[in-house]
Design an enzyme around this catalytic site. Structure first.
Site, short mmCIF file in Angstrom:
data_model
loop_
_atom_site.label_atom_id
_atom_site.label_comp_id
_atom_site.label_asym_id
_atom_site.label_seq_id
_atom_site.Cartn_x
_atom_site.Cartn_y
_atom_site.Cartn_z
N ASP A 36 -29.67 -33.92 -20.92
CA ASP A 36 -28.58 -34.17 -19.96
C ASP A 36 -27.26 -33.50 -20.31
OD1 ASP A 36 -30.23 -35.71 -18.43
OD2 ASP A 36 -29.67 -37.59 -19.42
N HIS A 240 -18.00 -11.44 -39.80
CA HIS A 240 -18.25 -12.41 -38.72
C HIS A 240 -18.22 -13.84 -39.27
CE1 HIS A 240 -20.43 -9.11 -36.18
NE2 HIS A 240 -19.12 -8.98 -36.18
N ASP A 257 -9.06 -13.84 -36.20
CA ASP A 257 -9.50 -12.99 -35.10
C ASP A 257 -9.85 -13.94 -33.96
OD1 ASP A 257 -10.76 -11.30 -33.30
OD2 ASP A 257 -11.98 -10.28 -34.82
N ASP A 268 -8.46 -10.00 -27.34
CA ASP A 268 -9.10 -9.90 -28.66
C ASP A 268 -8.04 -9.46 -29.67
OD1 ASP A 268 -10.83 -9.54 -30.76
OD2 ASP A 268 -11.95 -7.88 -29.86
N HIS A 347 -16.52 -0.90 -40.26
CA HIS A 347 -16.73 -1.02 -38.82
C HIS A 347 -15.93 0.02 -38.07
CE1 HIS A 347 -12.86 -3.12 -38.18
NE2 HIS A 347 -13.15 -3.88 -39.21
N HIS A 351 -13.39 -1.03 -29.42
CA HIS A 351 -14.47 -1.16 -28.44
C HIS A 351 -13.82 -1.39 -27.10
CE1 HIS A 351 -13.67 -5.52 -28.64
NE2 HIS A 351 -13.62 -5.36 -29.94
N HIS A 358 -16.87 -7.37 -26.01
CA HIS A 358 -17.38 -6.01 -26.24
C HIS A 358 -17.86 -5.56 -24.87
CE1 HIS A 358 -18.05 -6.56 -30.84
NE2 HIS A 358 -16.80 -6.65 -30.48
N GLU A 407 -8.42 -1.74 -34.02
CA GLU A 407 -8.57 -2.79 -35.02
C GLU A 407 -9.06 -2.31 -36.38
OE1 GLU A 407 -12.02 -5.42 -34.35
OE2 GLU A 407 -12.23 -4.53 -32.37
N TYR A 411 -11.41 -4.39 -46.47
CA TYR A 411 -12.09 -5.59 -46.99
C TYR A 411 -12.50 -5.29 -48.42
CZ TYR A 411 -12.18 -5.80 -41.94
OH TYR A 411 -11.81 -5.74 -40.61
N ARG A 428 -7.31 -7.32 -41.37
CA ARG A 428 -7.56 -6.57 -40.13
C ARG A 428 -6.37 -6.81 -39.22
NH1 ARG A 428 -12.26 -8.10 -39.22
NH2 ARG A 428 -12.07 -9.80 -37.73
N GLU A 430 -5.51 -6.18 -35.15
CA GLU A 430 -6.19 -5.79 -33.91
C GLU A 430 -5.30 -6.06 -32.70
OE1 GLU A 430 -9.77 -8.06 -33.01
OE2 GLU A 430 -10.41 -6.49 -31.61
N1 GLY Z 1 -13.58 -10.33 -32.05
C1 GLY Z 1 -14.62 -9.39 -31.97
C2 GLY Z 1 -14.15 -8.06 -32.33
O1 GLY Z 1 -13.06 -7.92 -32.84
O2 GLY Z 1 -14.79 -7.09 -32.08
MN MN Z 2 -12.42 -6.49 -31.32
MN MN Z 3 -11.46 -9.31 -32.69
#
Ligand code: GLY
Ligand code: MN
Ligand code: MN
Length: 460
Positions: A36, A240, A257, A268, A347, A351, A358, A407, A411, A428, A430
């Site tokens: 439910d 993550h 983030d 973001d 990374h 994006h 994303h 971003e 690290y 980071r 961003e």
């Molecule tokens: N928060 C997801 C990214 O920065 O891509």
């Molecule tokens: Mn991002």
């Molecule tokens: Mn982000």
């Protein structure tokens, strides 16, 4: 005219340019969490982009035939009992009027109506492969059309991937989308300011997460656009990180983030700042490198540049900073060519951003719509986390109306070959950038990021 109506017209024009046909887009199903109890409902982005219609159990059909276009919404019927339990439903008639469709029909009549709508149409435009159950349903409808062959009825001879067309449309934000994204970015910026003000040594990551959620929600945002990362100290080196339950210690940095979703559009933002309000020397040294890298990447974010240019600009600054700090050894070109910098920056620098955090859209120069038989789906979107496979196609040229994140980060996990002063520092920064004809507009400009501005805010 609703912006969604304009988008349907544009889709119909594209369909017509390829001979016309019938497009079908379903919204997302409701998903049970347990007895439910359901996960908060969130419609399908493609469906919502074309309709603005928020209810589950709905589908949009667009018929582009010769010079005429017909838009049809299938949705739930009014139902007093269900409305007592679950709330208001538009019902087909009110939905047609409110959302600007030519026609509306009960969702329960899809299986009866679609074979009729698909009869004698040249092509089907549909997100083939996205959902097995829906694919099977569409195949049944096509089968029902083919079964009438003796009566001279012809089934669509071609299928196009609807996503490929919509991905390209969604990549360029219209005025309505830009206005919503600006507001989402402002709310998220205010949330980061609130978080900075609330942070003290000894409090927990989740207490700061609660501040973010409070600010999102009190401004009308429906959800966070993704799981908020509130990562103190070494947790910032987990890209993550999801725990958000550690106690924040004096002398650590806090990486957040987090961004809200507003009316279907994501923001973001990442900010990194000292828990006690004052950067230490080594923290500041690495922070300034990331900030310089972001500045270089933002300078490279402009119409006419390629998608990868901001990343390449950021990598040069980060790699030089790593050499200067003794994190890596070698020449700048050597460190970039060998990829040695990836130990501390693993990374991508950005994006696409839009309805999805994303967002959809090709990161390489696009081709014409691909018949579904030849290409079963739009290429998977690259993400800041996972670089796209090298297809050999040139990177996408940035153009006004595109929105992307910028971003960069550093690290530094503790290791015997890494200077101890930098151990366990994760940073980071961003922001969200709208490409304009002369450069880019930073939508998230209200969230402070200069060292002096952060320290002044936290002192106050
Ligand atoms: N928060 C997801 C990214 O920065 O891509
Ligand atoms: Mn991002
Ligand atoms: Mn982000």
């Amino acid at each position: 005219m609703f912006p969604h109506d304009t988008r349907r017209q544009r889709l119909a024009e594209t369909m017509r340019a390829h001979g016309g046909g019938v497009a079908i887009a379903f919204t997302a199903p409701e998903v049970a969490r347990n007895r439910d109890s359901e996960y908060p409902y969130r419609w399908d982005s493609y469906f919502y982009y074309l309709t603005g219609f928020p209810e589950p159990e709905a589908a949009m059909v667009l018929v582009a035939d010769g010079a005429t276009t017909e838009s049809i919404l299938f949705c739930r019927e009014k139902n007093e009992e269900r409305e007592i339990w679950d709330g208001f439903r538009f019902g087909p008639e009110a939905a047609r009027e409110r959302f600007g469709f030519d026609r509306s029909l009960p969702f329960g009549s899809l299986d009866e109506e679609l074979p009729k709508l698909l009869a004698d149409r040249p092509a089907l435009w549909y997100a083939l492969g996205a959902d097995e159950a829906l694919d099977a349903r569409v195949h049944r409808w096509l089968g029902a059309v083919r079964a009438q062959a003796r009566a001279g009825v012809v089934a669509p001879a071609q299928a196009f991937d609807l996503r490929a067309v919509l991905d390209e449309m969604r990549l360029f934000k219209d005025e309505h989308e830009i206005a919503t994204m600006r507001r989402a970015a402002q709310i998220s910026s205010a949330a980061h300011v609130r978080a900075m003000r609330a942070t003290r040594p000894g409090c927990h990551e989740y207490e700061i997460e609660a501040e973010l959620l409070h600010e999102f929600r009190r401004n009308g945002s429906q959800f966070p656009a993704y799981g908020s990362i509130v990562a103190g100290g070494r947790n910032a080196c987990v890209l993550h990180y999801r725990g958000n339950d550690a106690r924040l210690a004096d002398g650590e940095l806090l990486l957040i983030d987090a961004g809200c979703e507003l009316d279907g559009y994501a923001s973001d933002i990442t900010r990194t700042y000292p828990v006690n309000g004052r950067f230490t020397g080594p923290q500041r040294r690495l922070y300034e490198i990331v900030l310089d890298a972001q500045r270089a990447a933002i300078d490279a974010t402009r119409a006419g540049a390629r998608f990868i240019d901001p990343h390449d600009a950021a990598v040069r600054v980060l790699a030089q900073g790593m050499i200067d700090c003794g994190l890596v050894a070698g020449s700048l070109d050597g460190v970039i060519e060998s990829g040695a910098y990836k130990r501390f920056y693993m990374h991508r620098t950005g994006h696409w951003l839009g309805m999805d955090v994303h967002d959809c859209g090709d990161y390489r120069e696009p081709g014409a719509p691909v018949p579904a038989a030849a290409g079963p789906g739009a290429p998977a979107a690259a993400t800041a986390g996972a670089p796209a496979a090298d297809t050999g196609k040139p990177w996408r040229v940035l153009a006004p109306g595109m929105v992307l994140t910028v971003e960069p980060g550093l690290y530094v996990r503790a290791a015997s070959d890494v200077p101890a002063e930098f151990h366990d520092i994760g940073i980071r920064i961003e922001d969200d950038a709208l490409v304009t004809s002369s450069g880019c507009e930073i939508l998230t400009v209200d969230a402070p990021k200069r060292v002096d501005d952060i320290e002044a805010l936290m002192r106050g």
